[in-house]
Scaffold this active site. Structure first.
Site, PDB file in Angstrom:
ATOM      1  N   SER A 144      42.296  44.256  35.625  1.00  0.00           N
ATOM      2  CA  SER A 144      41.710  45.270  36.517  1.00  0.00           C
ATOM      3  C   SER A 144      42.808  46.237  36.936  1.00  0.00           C
ATOM      4  O   SER A 144      43.999  45.876  36.915  1.00  0.00           O
ATOM      5  CB  SER A 144      41.146  44.586  37.764  1.00  0.00           C
ATOM      6  OG  SER A 144      40.761  45.538  38.735  1.00  0.00           O
ATOM      7  N   TYR A 157      41.697  39.020  45.631  1.00  0.00           N
ATOM      8  CA  TYR A 157      41.146  39.447  44.330  1.00  0.00           C
ATOM      9  C   TYR A 157      42.248  40.129  43.520  1.00  0.00           C
ATOM     10  O   TYR A 157      42.471  39.814  42.346  1.00  0.00           O
ATOM     11  CB  TYR A 157      39.955  40.394  44.520  1.00  0.00           C
ATOM     12  CG  TYR A 157      39.475  40.949  43.185  1.00  0.00           C
ATOM     13  CD1 TYR A 157      38.865  40.111  42.250  1.00  0.00           C
ATOM     14  CD2 TYR A 157      39.673  42.293  42.841  1.00  0.00           C
ATOM     15  CE1 TYR A 157      38.464  40.607  40.999  1.00  0.00           C
ATOM     16  CE2 TYR A 157      39.270  42.791  41.610  1.00  0.00           C
ATOM     17  CZ  TYR A 157      38.667  41.943  40.695  1.00  0.00           C
ATOM     18  OH  TYR A 157      38.280  42.421  39.467  1.00  0.00           O
TER      19      TYR A 157
HETATM   20  N1  LIG Z   1      32.980  45.830  37.828  1.00  0.00           N
HETATM   21  C1  LIG Z   1      34.182  46.286  38.074  1.00  0.00           C
HETATM   22  O1  LIG Z   1      34.355  47.277  38.792  1.00  0.00           O
HETATM   23  C2  LIG Z   1      35.392  45.595  37.480  1.00  0.00           C
HETATM   24  C3  LIG Z   1      36.608  46.285  37.486  1.00  0.00           C
HETATM   25  C4  LIG Z   1      37.727  45.679  36.937  1.00  0.00           C
HETATM   26  C5  LIG Z   1      37.637  44.416  36.400  1.00  0.00           C
HETATM   27  N2  LIG Z   1      36.443  43.744  36.429  1.00  0.00           N
HETATM   28  C6  LIG Z   1      36.423  42.390  35.857  1.00  0.00           C
HETATM   29  O2  LIG Z   1      35.481  42.362  34.803  1.00  0.00           O
HETATM   30  C7  LIG Z   1      35.026  41.026  34.605  1.00  0.00           C
HETATM   31  C8  LIG Z   1      33.519  41.030  34.471  1.00  0.00           C
HETATM   32  O3  LIG Z   1      32.947  41.485  35.678  1.00  0.00           O
HETATM   33  P1  LIG Z   1      31.645  42.406  35.727  1.00  0.00           P
HETATM   34  O4  LIG Z   1      32.042  43.669  36.389  1.00  0.00           O
HETATM   35  O5  LIG Z   1      30.983  42.453  34.427  1.00  0.00           O
HETATM   36  O6  LIG Z   1      30.785  41.576  36.816  1.00  0.00           O
HETATM   37  P2  LIG Z   1      29.389  40.795  36.681  1.00  0.00           P
HETATM   38  O7  LIG Z   1      28.316  41.698  36.203  1.00  0.00           O
HETATM   39  O8  LIG Z   1      29.211  40.115  38.002  1.00  0.00           O
HETATM   40  O9  LIG Z   1      29.688  39.692  35.555  1.00  0.00           O
HETATM   41  C9  LIG Z   1      30.538  38.600  35.809  1.00  0.00           C
HETATM   42  C10 LIG Z   1      30.317  37.565  34.726  1.00  0.00           C
HETATM   43  O10 LIG Z   1      31.226  36.467  34.960  1.00  0.00           O
HETATM   44  C11 LIG Z   1      30.495  35.274  34.875  1.00  0.00           C
HETATM   45  N3  LIG Z   1      31.103  34.227  35.685  1.00  0.00           N
HETATM   46  C12 LIG Z   1      31.427  34.266  36.989  1.00  0.00           C
HETATM   47  N4  LIG Z   1      31.913  33.082  37.376  1.00  0.00           N
HETATM   48  C13 LIG Z   1      31.902  32.272  36.271  1.00  0.00           C
HETATM   49  C14 LIG Z   1      32.266  30.935  36.042  1.00  0.00           C
HETATM   50  N5  LIG Z   1      32.753  30.161  37.014  1.00  0.00           N
HETATM   51  N6  LIG Z   1      32.102  30.421  34.795  1.00  0.00           N
HETATM   52  C15 LIG Z   1      31.614  31.192  33.802  1.00  0.00           C
HETATM   53  N7  LIG Z   1      31.240  32.464  33.966  1.00  0.00           N
HETATM   54  C16 LIG Z   1      31.383  32.989  35.196  1.00  0.00           C
HETATM   55  C17 LIG Z   1      29.087  35.615  35.338  1.00  0.00           C
HETATM   56  O11 LIG Z   1      28.146  34.726  34.741  1.00  0.00           O
HETATM   57  P3  LIG Z   1      27.369  33.542  35.487  1.00  0.00           P
HETATM   58  O12 LIG Z   1      27.202  33.955  36.919  1.00  0.00           O
HETATM   59  O13 LIG Z   1      26.088  33.421  34.726  1.00  0.00           O
HETATM   60  O14 LIG Z   1      28.286  32.355  35.287  1.00  0.00           O
HETATM   61  C18 LIG Z   1      28.909  37.007  34.728  1.00  0.00           C
HETATM   62  O15 LIG Z   1      28.454  36.906  33.412  1.00  0.00           O
HETATM   63  C19 LIG Z   1      35.571  40.231  35.784  1.00  0.00           C
HETATM   64  O16 LIG Z   1      36.725  39.512  35.371  1.00  0.00           O
HETATM   65  C20 LIG Z   1      35.959  41.300  36.793  1.00  0.00           C
HETATM   66  O17 LIG Z   1      36.978  40.878  37.653  1.00  0.00           O
HETATM   67  C21 LIG Z   1      35.323  44.314  36.939  1.00  0.00           C
END
Ligand SMILES: NC(=O)c1ccc[n+]([C@@H]2O[C@H](COP(=O)([O-])OP(=O)(O)OC[C@H]3O[C@@H](n4cnc5c(N)ncnc54)[C@H](OP(=O)(O)O)[C@@H]3O)[C@@H](O)[C@H]2O)c1
Length: 257
Positions: A144, A157
């Site tokens: 991130s 975070y």
């Molecule tokens: N959105 C942003 O602004 C942003 C920016 C920078 C980085 N990121 C990073 O991008 C990644 C994906 O996030 P996203 O934005 O796509 O959010 P999201 O839509 O909430 O997706 C998160 C995913 O992680 C899975 N997950 C969470 N806890 C888990 C666990 N204990 N075991 C297995 N799977 C798990 C969830 O699946 P289940 O709940 O079904 O397990 C879901 O599929 C994360 O690492 C986040 O930190 C996001």
């Protein structure tokens, strides 16, 4: 050299957001996909969608990346079936809460550290020896912009994402002498379920995060991930920071209105 459409990718956190977008993107390009998350119903729905769209092999496994025994069992089943991935996208992750440390909930800290840091390590440890044995592979960590610069209330975070950046660099050194690639894709604001999860299901508060500017979509990030994965095998992007144009640093955003 193996072509991308002859490869297999493991995506953690594939039930939503960036992970689901990567699943669609890689499947569309002819890559076999292995999808991990906790919400099995979501994975089943996505697998059906991908198969209807003509995807190759689609495997789903209900795995909580915090559960080391479950991760090892799922990885062992892939090894036994001869389905070792060529590419591992360590994407599963979350932010929980938005408090100053002095007001923070230690349960939130545990969830973030256990998922974003220890979960990434569990998954990597479960399969990297097989990749090294086979003499090929690519680990892509989703970090991130919060792993590059702190923002107010970002504390734990951001610390987990600084840790992801450190682990990308560390694992890259650890596989010295092998052809394994290790990369990090570090997005800024992406509109997914991320903020809904962070704010405990409060959709209105989550929507306000993206008010007045155009954030990235999961598809925008999956484009970057695919680009990095599809490069010739002698080329590695160590770290790719991808932000909405309106986002000038981790917390300075041009918002209209
Ligand atoms: N959105 C942003 O602004 C942003 C920016 C920078 C980085 N990121 C990073 O991008 C990644 C994906 O996030 P996203 O934005 O796509 O959010 P999201 O839509 O909430 O997706 C998160 C995913 O992680 C899975 N997950 C969470 N806890 C888990 C666990 N204990 N075991 C297995 N799977 C798990 C969830 O699946 P289940 O709940 O079904 O397990 C879901 O599929 C994360 O690492 C986040 O930190 C996001």
């Amino acid at each position: 050299m193996t072509r991308i459409d002859e490869k297999r990718v493991l995506i953690t956190g594939a039930s939503s957001g960036i992970g689901a977008a990567c699943a669609r993107r890689f499947a569309r390009e002819g890559v076999d996909v292995i999808l991990w998350a906790r919400r099995l119903d979501r994975l089943q729905q996505l697998a059906r969608e991908l198969q209807m769209a003509g995807a190759g092999d689609v495997r789903i496994q209900q795995v909580d990346v915090r559960d080391r025994a479950a991760v090892n069992a799922a990885a062992a089943s892939l090894v036994e079936e001869g389905a070792i991935p060529h590419i591992i996208i360590n994407n599963a992750g979350l932010a929980a809460g938005f408090d100053f440390v002095q007001d923070g909930d230690p349960e939130d800290w545990d969830r973030m550290i256990d998922t974003n840091v220890k979960g990434l390590l569990n998954v990597t440890r479960s399969l990297l020896p097989s990749l090294i044995r086979l003499g090929r592979g690519h680990i892509i960590n989703i970090g991130s912009t919060a792993g590059h610069m702190m923002y107010p209330r970002g504390n734990v975070y951001a610390a987990t994402k600084y840790a992801v950046r450190a682990l990308t660099e560390g694992i890259n050194l650890d596989v010295q002498g092998t052809p394994i690639r290790v990369s990090s894709i570090d997005p800024g604001f992406v509109e997914t379920e991320f903020s809904v999860v962070r704010f405990g299901g409060d959709r209105e508060r989550a929507d306000r995060v993206y008010e007045g500017f155009r954030p990235l979509s999961g598809d925008d990030v999956s484009d970057a991930v695919f680009y990095v994965a599809a490069l010739p095998e002698h080329v590695n992007i160590l770290d790719l920071v991808v932000v909405p144009t309106a986002q000038r640093n981790v917390y300075v955003v041009d918002r209209k209105g």
